[in-house]
Design a protein around this motif. Structure first.
Motif, PDB file in Angstrom:
ATOM      1  N   ASN A 421       0.822  -1.210   0.000  1.00 46.65           N
ATOM      2  CA  ASN A 421       0.000   0.000   0.000  1.00 46.65           C
ATOM      3  C   ASN A 421       0.854   1.257   0.000  1.00 46.65           C
ATOM      4  O   ASN A 421       0.551   2.240  -0.681  1.00 46.65           O
ATOM      5  CB  ASN A 421      -0.923  -0.001   1.218  1.00 46.65           C
ATOM      6  N   ALA A 422       1.952   1.233   0.784  1.00 43.33           N
ATOM      7  CA  ALA A 422       2.822   2.407   0.846  1.00 43.33           C
ATOM      8  C   ALA A 422       3.461   2.682  -0.512  1.00 43.33           C
ATOM      9  O   ALA A 422       3.532   3.839  -0.956  1.00 43.33           O
ATOM     10  CB  ALA A 422       3.888   2.198   1.923  1.00 43.33           C
ATOM     11  N   LEU A 423       3.928   1.642  -1.195  1.00 46.39           N
ATOM     12  CA  LEU A 423       4.554   1.824  -2.504  1.00 46.39           C
ATOM     13  C   LEU A 423       3.534   2.229  -3.553  1.00 46.39           C
ATOM     14  O   LEU A 423       3.843   2.982  -4.489  1.00 46.39           O
ATOM     15  CB  LEU A 423       5.258   0.529  -2.926  1.00 46.39           C
ATOM     16  N   ASP A 451       6.460   5.468   6.092  1.00 41.60           N
ATOM     17  CA  ASP A 451       6.904   5.842   4.740  1.00 41.60           C
ATOM     18  C   ASP A 451       6.943   7.359   4.617  1.00 41.60           C
ATOM     19  O   ASP A 451       6.358   8.081   5.425  1.00 41.60           O
ATOM     20  CB  ASP A 451       5.978   5.232   3.684  1.00 41.60           C
ATOM     21  N   ASN A 452       7.645   7.831   3.601  1.00 42.88           N
ATOM     22  CA  ASN A 452       7.774   9.275   3.352  1.00 42.88           C
ATOM     23  C   ASN A 452       6.935   9.725   2.178  1.00 42.88           C
ATOM     24  O   ASN A 452       7.274  10.683   1.481  1.00 42.88           O
ATOM     25  CB  ASN A 452       9.240   9.637   3.120  1.00 42.88           C
ATOM     26  N   GLY A 453       5.813   9.009   1.958  1.00 48.26           N
ATOM     27  CA  GLY A 453       4.964   9.319   0.811  1.00 48.26           C
ATOM     28  C   GLY A 453       4.051  10.500   1.052  1.00 48.26           C
ATOM     29  O   GLY A 453       4.299  11.370   1.902  1.00 48.26           O
ATOM     30  N   GLU A 500       4.358  13.734  10.824  1.00 46.61           N
ATOM     31  CA  GLU A 500       4.459  14.950  10.013  1.00 46.61           C
ATOM     32  C   GLU A 500       4.585  14.629   8.533  1.00 46.61           C
ATOM     33  O   GLU A 500       4.085  15.368   7.685  1.00 46.61           O
ATOM     34  CB  GLU A 500       5.670  15.773  10.476  1.00 46.61           C
ATOM     35  N   THR A 501       5.257  13.553   8.192  1.00 51.95           N
ATOM     36  CA  THR A 501       5.446  13.192   6.781  1.00 51.95           C
ATOM     37  C   THR A 501       4.970  11.774   6.539  1.00 51.95           C
ATOM     38  O   THR A 501       5.180  10.883   7.366  1.00 51.95           O
ATOM     39  CB  THR A 501       6.930  13.288   6.395  1.00 51.95           C
ATOM     40  N   GLY A 502       4.361  11.546   5.394  1.00 49.30           N
ATOM     41  CA  GLY A 502       3.956  10.209   5.008  1.00 49.30           C
ATOM     42  C   GLY A 502       2.909   9.609   5.924  1.00 49.30           C
ATOM     43  O   GLY A 502       2.113  10.312   6.553  1.00 49.30           O
ATOM     44  N   ALA A 503       2.912   8.299   5.973  1.00 43.31           N
ATOM     45  CA  ALA A 503       1.973   7.550   6.819  1.00 43.31           C
ATOM     46  C   ALA A 503       2.772   6.617   7.719  1.00 43.31           C
ATOM     47  O   ALA A 503       3.822   6.113   7.332  1.00 43.31           O
ATOM     48  CB  ALA A 503       0.995   6.759   5.961  1.00 43.31           C
TER      49      ALA A 503
END
Length: 517
Positions: A421-423, A451-453, A500-503
């Protein structure tokens, strides 16, 4: 009655004996002239000094608690000695008319408190005989006209027996009251110990707080929900606000909350506790995950029946539609027809995938949870994803000492789903970091998948774990729901953490020493 409680009246009586002996000596050796003991001063002095010595000796033995120094006959002997000594003091003072005969009355009262029953009346009888003998002997010594006029000693004897009777009745009532109080105290102590054990062993967090929101009692389950034990501390503001809401409308359902980083989602419930002199409040913190686990069993049972219907009623028509589509494609249709047939096939495959996921969820077994080192499994997952994905997007930061109890196959499936899911939704260049550790106070292992998405918006986060909810056009909305179900089946929790970033998803495992049932 314990030994210390049994000797308490005796010790009080010893203090009285010492005080009386010292007071009589002080009055006899007055600076100007003796106030008492004038009739026979030598006998008065010798008797009081001997009496005081005996009292001090018995008091010393009692203070050192030499049990062998106090056999069964010791107390009656001490009281009889008192009667003899006090009779001699009365004689040295000038007989019953000297005014010291009242001291015999105190000894009779003390004897009936310490001995009870026949022995108590024996002390009264001996005191009466002593008084009568003293009056008879004193009359002979002073050569009175009629030494057999024992009216004064007879009345005094009646007083002795009346005091004995009254004291014994009062003592029996007091002893009966003490027995009742002792039984009640034991029952209360047992009930308190039972309640304490029940409250401490409850899996529901229980706390008691006052009107200033200061915690007065907190059980073990409640302490594990917070960063530190709550006894003596003030409630967190999130609980205070919900308590105020409950006071405004007790029938209004309260929103769930998390009181600390490692705590699960909790459902608070309040109840008044009126003790008669202060208004206290009970708060119950129920782990919603346990309620979800119970509902999960019902869901799986319903899904099992539903999946059988789906397999029979839907898969057969889908197979027919898919077969018909293949036949039409073999007939060299036009470009427009090929496009329409491709749409039909794609949707057939999507519906078939939904049915497959539902069937897989309903047929999922109990699982085979085992204890293992988390790093070993994570390294295998990292190598697998980095081999089949460009750029090696999965990073690992986990110590070798973190152990978990989980079904390894089910945990692999959960992590594969979260990484996929992250990718898929994180955007180009998404990198995923697997970070694990153990909570210092509770000892519960945890694993973060960060992740940093592009992250997850607030609206999607509220429905993220609901079945069939998806933001993707080609998804069925069962992936994250299945991941949470697998975690709950292994007594772990899966939550979305603010970042703060991504999930960032967090799995909090059960304690590795805990055996699942």
């Amino acid at each position: 009655m314990t030994s210390s409680q049994g000797w308490t009246p005796a010790r009080i009586y010893n203090v009285y004996r010492i005080a009386i002996a010292c007071a009589l000596l002080f009055l006899h050796f007055a600076p100007d002239a003796p106030l008492i003991g004038k009739h026979s001063p030598n006998l008065f002095q010798a008797t009081l000094f001997a009496y005081l010595g005996l009292i001090l000796a018995s008091t010393t033995l009692d203070h050192r608690r030499h049990q062998r120094a106090f056999p069964g006959w010791a107390q009656p002997t001490a009281l009889i000695t008192d009667l003899i000594m006090l009779t001699l003091v009365v004689h040295a003072q000038g007989g019953l008319e000297g005014g010291l005969a009242v001291l015999l009355l105190v000894t009779v009262a003390a004897g009936n408190i310490l001995l009870r029953g026949r022995l108590g009346f024996l002390i009264a009888a001996l005191a009466t005989l002593s008084a009568m003998f003293e009056q008879f002997y004193f009359s002979i010594q002073e050569q009175f006209d009629s030494p057999f006029m024992l009216t004064e000693s007879g009345l005094l004897g009646i007083a002795f027996f009346m005091v004995s009777l009254i004291i014994q009745q009062v003592a029996q009532r007091l002893e009966h009251s003490e027995q009742i109080a002792r039984r009640q105290r034991v029952a209360i102590e047992r009930l308190e110990a039972l309640n304490q054990q029940i409250v401490q062993r409850m899996r529901t967090g229980v706390m008691v707080f006052d009107e200033q929101h200061q915690v007065l009692m907190s059980n073990h389950a409640a302490n594990n929900l917070f960063d530190s034990p709550m006894l003596g501390k003030r409630l967190p503001q999130t609980l205070i606000s919900r308590h105020e809401r409950w006071q405004d409308n007790p029938m209004l359902p309260l929103a769930t909350l998390r009181v600390s980083e490692q705590s699960p989602t909790l459902s608070p419930r309040f109840a008044s506790l009126d003790t008669g002199h202060e208004n206290l409040t009970l708060i119950f913190l129920e782990d919603t995950a346990r309620v979800a686990q119970e509902a999960q069993q019902l869901n799986l049972s319903s899904l099992g029946r539903l999946s059988a219907t789906l397999a029979h009623e839907i898969r057969n028509p889908l197979s027919a539609i898919n077969h018909a589509t293949d036949l039409l494609l073999d007939g060299e249709p036009s470009a427009e027809d090929q496009h329409l047939l491709s749409i039909i096939r794609n949707h057939v495959n999507r519906v078939n995938g939904i049915i497959h996921d539902v069937l897989d969820l309903s047929r999922r077994g109990k699982g085979n949870a085992e204890r293992f080192v988390l790093t070993t499994l994570l390294q295998s997952i990292q190598e697998s994803w980095n081999l089949k994905t460009e750029g090696s997007p999965v990073e690992l930061a986990c110590g070798d000492d973190v152990e978990v109890r989980f079904d390894p196959n089910q945990l692999t499936r959960v992590l594969d789903n979260l990484i996929a899911n992250a990718l898929k939704h994180g955007g180009e260049g998404t990198r995923i970091r697997l970070h694990c550790g153990t909570h210092d106070r509770t000892g519960l292992p945890w694993l973060r998948i960060h992740d940093n998405g592009t992250g997850i918006d607030e609206e999607a986060a509220r429905h993220l774990f609901e079945p069939f909810y998806t933001t993707a056009t080609d998804g069925n909305g069962l992936g994250l729901y299945l991941c949470r179900e697998l975690c709950q089946a292994n007594q772990a929790t899966l939550d979305l953490e603010d970042t703060e970033t991504g999930a960032c998803f967090v799995i909090t495992f059960a304690h590795p020493h805990r055996q699942f049932q």
